[in-house]
Scaffold this motif. Structure first.
Motif, PDB file in Angstrom:
ATOM      1  N   GLU A   1      62.663  -5.999 -34.633  1.00 61.40           N
ATOM      2  CA  GLU A   1      63.733  -5.123 -34.576  1.00 61.40           C
ATOM      3  C   GLU A   1      63.011  -3.371 -34.618  1.00 61.40           C
ATOM      4  OE1 GLU A   1      65.774  -7.883 -37.544  1.00 61.40           O
ATOM      5  OE2 GLU A   1      63.709  -6.666 -37.541  1.00 61.40           O
ATOM      6  N   SER A   2      63.687  -2.738 -33.691  1.00 64.14           N
ATOM      7  CA  SER A   2      63.286  -1.338 -33.473  1.00 64.14           C
ATOM      8  C   SER A   2      64.720  -0.593 -33.001  1.00 64.14           C
ATOM      9  CB  SER A   2      62.375  -1.193 -32.341  1.00 64.14           C
ATOM     10  OG  SER A   2      62.761  -1.458 -31.167  1.00 64.14           O
TER      11      SER A   2
ATOM     12  N   ALA B   1      63.130  -7.934 -30.030  1.00 63.81           N
ATOM     13  CA  ALA B   1      62.311  -8.548 -29.357  1.00 63.81           C
ATOM     14  C   ALA B   1      61.843  -9.812 -30.225  1.00 63.81           C
ATOM     15  CB  ALA B   1      61.167  -7.872 -28.979  1.00 63.81           C
ATOM     16  N   ALA B   2      62.081 -11.076 -29.566  1.00 62.67           N
ATOM     17  CA  ALA B   2      61.842 -12.323 -30.009  1.00 62.67           C
ATOM     18  C   ALA B   2      60.551 -13.013 -29.500  1.00 62.67           C
ATOM     19  CB  ALA B   2      63.035 -13.272 -29.882  1.00 62.67           C
TER      20      ALA B   2
ATOM     21  N   VAL C   1      70.592  -1.561 -43.518  1.00 61.37           N
ATOM     22  CA  VAL C   1      69.297  -1.878 -42.642  1.00 61.37           C
ATOM     23  C   VAL C   1      70.105  -3.105 -41.793  1.00 61.37           C
ATOM     24  CG1 VAL C   1      67.147  -3.417 -42.822  1.00 61.37           C
ATOM     25  CG2 VAL C   1      67.672  -1.603 -44.768  1.00 61.37           C
ATOM     26  N   TYR C   2      69.740  -3.053 -40.565  1.00 57.06           N
ATOM     27  CA  TYR C   2      69.964  -3.784 -39.479  1.00 57.06           C
ATOM     28  C   TYR C   2      69.058  -4.838 -39.197  1.00 57.06           C
ATOM     29  CZ  TYR C   2      74.292  -0.886 -38.678  1.00 57.06           C
ATOM     30  OH  TYR C   2      75.278  -0.016 -39.148  1.00 57.06           O
TER      31      TYR C   2
ATOM     32  N   GLY D   1      64.480 -11.257 -38.385  1.00 57.95           N
ATOM     33  CA  GLY D   1      63.669  -9.884 -38.486  1.00 57.95           C
ATOM     34  C   GLY D   1      63.627  -9.348 -39.779  1.00 57.95           C
ATOM     35  N   GLN D   2      62.473  -8.392 -39.718  1.00 55.76           N
ATOM     36  CA  GLN D   2      62.425  -7.554 -40.934  1.00 55.76           C
ATOM     37  C   GLN D   2      63.443  -6.373 -41.050  1.00 55.76           C
ATOM     38  OE1 GLN D   2      60.984  -6.763 -38.167  1.00 55.76           O
ATOM     39  NE2 GLN D   2      61.076  -4.629 -37.940  1.00 55.76           N
TER      40      GLN D   2
END
Length: 125
Positions: free
Chosen positions: A6-7, A23-24, A93-94, A116-117
């Motif tokens: 994630e970003s 992005a996967a 946190v998403y 994701g993180q």
């Protein structure tokens, strides 16, 4: 190995906007629903939005309806969350995640895997 990154998080004033990206990699996700979840301090992770593999179905939590928009680009193996009119209660946190079963569209947190993180979103008042 499946990886989600994630970003796009950050600090924004109330009323502002952010666009999250996920992005996967590791395999093709075009046949799987994808979702965004969030977790605020001291609270359980909750579903925010989800989109079906073919993009014909979307889900939004009541708290974000009309403000957030989920989209995906299967060619890029990516999912996005456009967040407008942000509120301090959106601070969390998403996380993005991929559904465990292909071609199925459900929105429960437990139906999703490959998390994701996370990316921090902070909305100041």
């Amino acid at each position: 190995q499946v990886q989600l990154v994630e970003s796009g998080g950050g600090l924004v004033q109330a009323g502002g906007s952010l666009r999250l990206s996920c992005a996967a990699s590791g395999r093709t996700f075009s046949s799987y629903a994808m979702g965004w979840f969030r977790q605020a301090p001291g609270k359980e992770r909750e579903s925010v939005a989800a989109i079906s593999a073919s993009r014909d179905k979307t889900y939004y939590a009541d708290s974000v309806k009309g403000r957030f928009t989920i989209s995906r680009d299967n060619a890029k193996n990516s999912v996005y969350l456009q967040m407008n009119s942000l509120k301090p209660e959106d601070t969390a946190v998403y996380y993005c995640a991929v559904h465990r079963v292909s071609l199925i569209f459900t929105t429960r947190k437990d139906d999703f895997g490959s998390w994701g993180q996370g990316t921090q979103v902070t909305v100041s008042s």
